[in-house]
Design a protein around this motif. Structure first.
Motif, mmCIF file in Angstrom:
data_model
loop_
_atom_site.group_PDB
_atom_site.id
_atom_site.type_symbol
_atom_site.label_atom_id
_atom_site.label_comp_id
_atom_site.label_asym_id
_atom_site.label_seq_id
_atom_site.Cartn_x
_atom_site.Cartn_y
_atom_site.Cartn_z
ATOM 1 N N ASP A 75 49.523 46.239 37.385
ATOM 2 C CA ASP A 75 48.159 45.735 37.250
ATOM 3 C C ASP A 75 48.110 44.231 36.961
ATOM 4 O O ASP A 75 47.154 43.557 37.356
ATOM 5 C CB ASP A 75 47.417 46.518 36.158
ATOM 6 C CG ASP A 75 47.076 47.938 36.605
ATOM 7 O OD1 ASP A 75 47.159 48.203 37.819
ATOM 8 O OD2 ASP A 75 46.735 48.773 35.755
ATOM 9 N N MET A 76 49.133 43.718 36.297
ATOM 10 C CA MET A 76 49.167 42.280 36.047
ATOM 11 C C MET A 76 49.494 41.500 37.313
ATOM 12 O O MET A 76 48.869 40.477 37.608
ATOM 13 C CB MET A 76 50.186 41.958 34.952
ATOM 14 C CG MET A 76 49.781 42.413 33.572
ATOM 15 S SD MET A 76 50.927 41.873 32.267
ATOM 16 C CE MET A 76 50.555 40.112 32.200
ATOM 17 N N LEU A 77 50.459 41.993 38.083
ATOM 18 C CA LEU A 77 50.871 41.281 39.286
ATOM 19 C C LEU A 77 49.764 41.239 40.335
ATOM 20 O O LEU A 77 49.588 40.235 41.030
ATOM 21 C CB LEU A 77 52.126 41.920 39.874
ATOM 22 C CG LEU A 77 53.417 41.660 39.092
ATOM 23 C CD1 LEU A 77 54.573 42.470 39.682
ATOM 24 C CD2 LEU A 77 53.762 40.169 39.105
ATOM 25 N N LYS A 78 49.017 42.322 40.465
ATOM 26 C CA LYS A 78 47.939 42.303 41.458
ATOM 27 C C LYS A 78 46.835 41.328 41.034
ATOM 28 O O LYS A 78 46.225 40.671 41.890
ATOM 29 C CB LYS A 78 47.378 43.707 41.663
ATOM 30 C CG LYS A 78 46.531 44.262 40.521
ATOM 31 C CD LYS A 78 46.106 45.674 40.839
ATOM 32 C CE LYS A 78 45.176 46.231 39.769
ATOM 33 N NZ LYS A 78 44.854 47.647 40.008
ATOM 34 N N ALA A 79 46.595 41.214 39.738
ATOM 35 C CA ALA A 79 45.608 40.260 39.247
ATOM 36 C C ALA A 79 46.060 38.832 39.520
ATOM 37 O O ALA A 79 45.266 37.982 39.945
ATOM 38 C CB ALA A 79 45.372 40.471 37.752
ATOM 39 N N VAL A 80 47.334 38.568 39.289
ATOM 40 C CA VAL A 80 47.893 37.242 39.572
ATOM 41 C C VAL A 80 47.734 36.911 41.054
ATOM 42 O O VAL A 80 47.307 35.811 41.423
ATOM 43 C CB VAL A 80 49.384 37.176 39.173
ATOM 44 C CG1 VAL A 80 50.018 35.883 39.685
ATOM 45 C CG2 VAL A 80 49.533 37.266 37.658
ATOM 46 N N GLY A 81 48.050 37.875 41.913
ATOM 47 C CA GLY A 81 47.933 37.652 43.349
ATOM 48 C C GLY A 81 46.517 37.338 43.777
ATOM 49 O O GLY A 81 46.281 36.417 44.586
ATOM 50 N N ALA A 82 45.547 38.065 43.255
ATOM 51 C CA ALA A 82 44.151 37.852 43.625
ATOM 52 C C ALA A 82 43.652 36.482 43.183
ATOM 53 O O ALA A 82 42.961 35.779 43.937
ATOM 54 C CB ALA A 82 43.280 38.946 43.017
ATOM 55 N N VAL A 83 43.999 36.080 41.974
ATOM 56 C CA VAL A 83 43.560 34.774 41.470
ATOM 57 C C VAL A 83 44.225 33.628 42.241
ATOM 58 O O VAL A 83 43.584 32.619 42.553
ATOM 59 C CB VAL A 83 43.849 34.645 39.958
ATOM 60 C CG1 VAL A 83 43.638 33.209 39.484
ATOM 61 C CG2 VAL A 83 42.947 35.584 39.179
ATOM 62 N N LEU A 84 45.498 33.800 42.584
ATOM 63 C CA LEU A 84 46.188 32.777 43.375
ATOM 64 C C LEU A 84 45.563 32.639 44.760
ATOM 65 O O LEU A 84 45.410 31.524 45.275
ATOM 66 C CB LEU A 84 47.671 33.109 43.501
ATOM 67 C CG LEU A 84 48.517 32.956 42.232
ATOM 68 C CD1 LEU A 84 49.958 33.381 42.496
ATOM 69 C CD2 LEU A 84 48.481 31.508 41.737
ATOM 70 N N LEU A 85 45.194 33.756 45.366
ATOM 71 C CA LEU A 85 44.519 33.712 46.666
ATOM 72 C C LEU A 85 43.203 32.948 46.575
ATOM 73 O O LEU A 85 42.918 32.074 47.399
ATOM 74 C CB LEU A 85 44.252 35.136 47.164
ATOM 75 C CG LEU A 85 45.433 35.920 47.728
ATOM 76 C CD1 LEU A 85 45.042 37.382 47.941
ATOM 77 C CD2 LEU A 85 45.902 35.311 49.040
ATOM 78 N N GLY A 86 42.391 33.303 45.589
ATOM 79 C CA GLY A 86 41.112 32.631 45.412
ATOM 80 C C GLY A 86 41.260 31.164 45.084
ATOM 81 O O GLY A 86 40.515 30.316 45.591
ATOM 82 N N ASN A 87 42.250 30.845 44.258
ATOM 83 C CA ASN A 87 42.458 29.452 43.847
ATOM 84 C C ASN A 87 42.892 28.579 45.026
ATOM 85 O O ASN A 87 42.421 27.447 45.169
ATOM 86 C CB ASN A 87 43.516 29.394 42.749
ATOM 87 C CG ASN A 87 43.675 28.003 42.169
ATOM 88 O OD1 ASN A 87 42.690 27.362 41.811
ATOM 89 N ND2 ASN A 87 44.897 27.516 42.099
ATOM 90 N N TYR A 88 43.770 29.129 45.894
ATOM 91 C CA TYR A 88 44.267 28.316 47.009
ATOM 92 C C TYR A 88 43.250 28.221 48.147
ATOM 93 O O TYR A 88 42.851 27.118 48.550
ATOM 94 C CB TYR A 88 45.579 28.891 47.543
ATOM 95 C CG TYR A 88 46.108 28.107 48.728
ATOM 96 C CD1 TYR A 88 46.674 26.837 48.547
ATOM 97 C CD2 TYR A 88 46.001 28.607 50.022
ATOM 98 C CE1 TYR A 88 47.133 26.099 49.635
ATOM 99 C CE2 TYR A 88 46.455 27.878 51.111
ATOM 100 C CZ TYR A 88 47.020 26.623 50.914
ATOM 101 O OH TYR A 88 47.455 25.900 51.990
ATOM 102 N N PHE A 89 42.834 29.366 48.674
ATOM 103 C CA PHE A 89 41.973 29.359 49.857
ATOM 104 C C PHE A 89 40.556 28.857 49.568
ATOM 105 O O PHE A 89 39.940 28.208 50.419
ATOM 106 C CB PHE A 89 41.904 30.762 50.468
ATOM 107 C CG PHE A 89 43.163 31.162 51.173
ATOM 108 C CD1 PHE A 89 43.513 30.600 52.391
ATOM 109 C CD2 PHE A 89 44.012 32.095 50.607
ATOM 110 C CE1 PHE A 89 44.681 30.964 53.045
ATOM 111 C CE2 PHE A 89 45.189 32.470 51.257
ATOM 112 C CZ PHE A 89 45.525 31.895 52.477
#
Length: 225
Positions: A75-89
């Motif tokens: 659950d932590m890793l998926k949250a990290v992935g989602a925030v990184l996607l939003g932050n970059y794109f």
């Protein structure tokens, strides 16, 4: 002509990138740590036991602490992935700033609560949302996690700490960023978590909510965490 072409490309990106982030963040959110871990390590489904909820607390109550770190990691890793996607794109490419993080976070929470992989029956978003707080801003995390830990340790009600942390998000977001988009997205996340805890809130008000104990103690059916 070149200027018209660039304007067209920009317009397409302005629509396509948020849609891409929404879909990918949602799909990441659909990866439920409690369900996945119970399938992989116990050949079982955590939703068949205790409260029927696909969250960390119900997993711990039914299977103990041995594999609980795997639930947390998922659950932590998926949250990290989602925030990184939003932050970059969105934050970097489209110039949304911190709102890009919140956008990815919102759809990750939606995926966690309503996962397409599991018949739209997921968890309540606390572990996922708690990780998101750490990624959004340390001050927001300090208030949210502080409220959760203090209330959890003093009352032993996980749900009370979770609700307090959720309520704090829109306010801390506003005071940290002073950004309308961030505040609106933060409010949406908060309302989703509160909605998921509506049965807990009723039991807290009636004095029938179950307290957390540091041992395996599955709640009765219907007493979701």
């Amino acid at each position: 002509m070149k200027g018209i072409y660039l304007t067209g490309v920009t317009a397409v990106m302005a629509f396509a990138l948020p849609a891409l982030v929404a879909v990918l963040s949602y799909l990441l959110g659909c990866i439920n740590g409690a369900i996945a871990t119970s399938h992989i390590f116990y050949h079982d489904d955590v939703r068949r036991h205790g409260s029927g909820n696909a969250g960390l607390t119900n997993f711990y109550r039914n299977y103990g602490a041995k594999c609980a770190p795997m639930v947390i990691a998922f659950d932590m890793l998926k949250a990290v992935g989602a925030v990184l996607l939003g932050n970059y794109f969105l934050g970097y490419l489209l110039g949304w700033g911190a709102a890009g993080k919140y956008f990815g976070a919102l759809f990750c929470v939606i995926g966690h609560m309503f996962p397409v992989f599991y018949g739209f029956k997921g968890g309540k978003g606390i572990l996922c949302s708690g990780t998101l707080l750490l990624l959004l801003d340390w001050r927001i995390a300090l208030v949210g996690w502080g409220a959760f830990v203090v209330l959890w340790l003093t009352t032993r009600y996980v749900s009370l700490g979770s609700v307090a942390a959720a309520v704090s998000l829109p306010f801390t977001t506003y005071f940290v960023f002073h950004n309308t988009a961030c505040t609106v997205l933060g409010t949406c996340i908060s309302l989703l978590v509160l909605w998921a805890h509506r049965s807990n809130i009723k039991r807290l008000l009636s004095g029938t909510e179950s307290k957390f104990h540091f041992h395996v103690n599955a709640p009765k059916p219907g007493e979701d965490e």
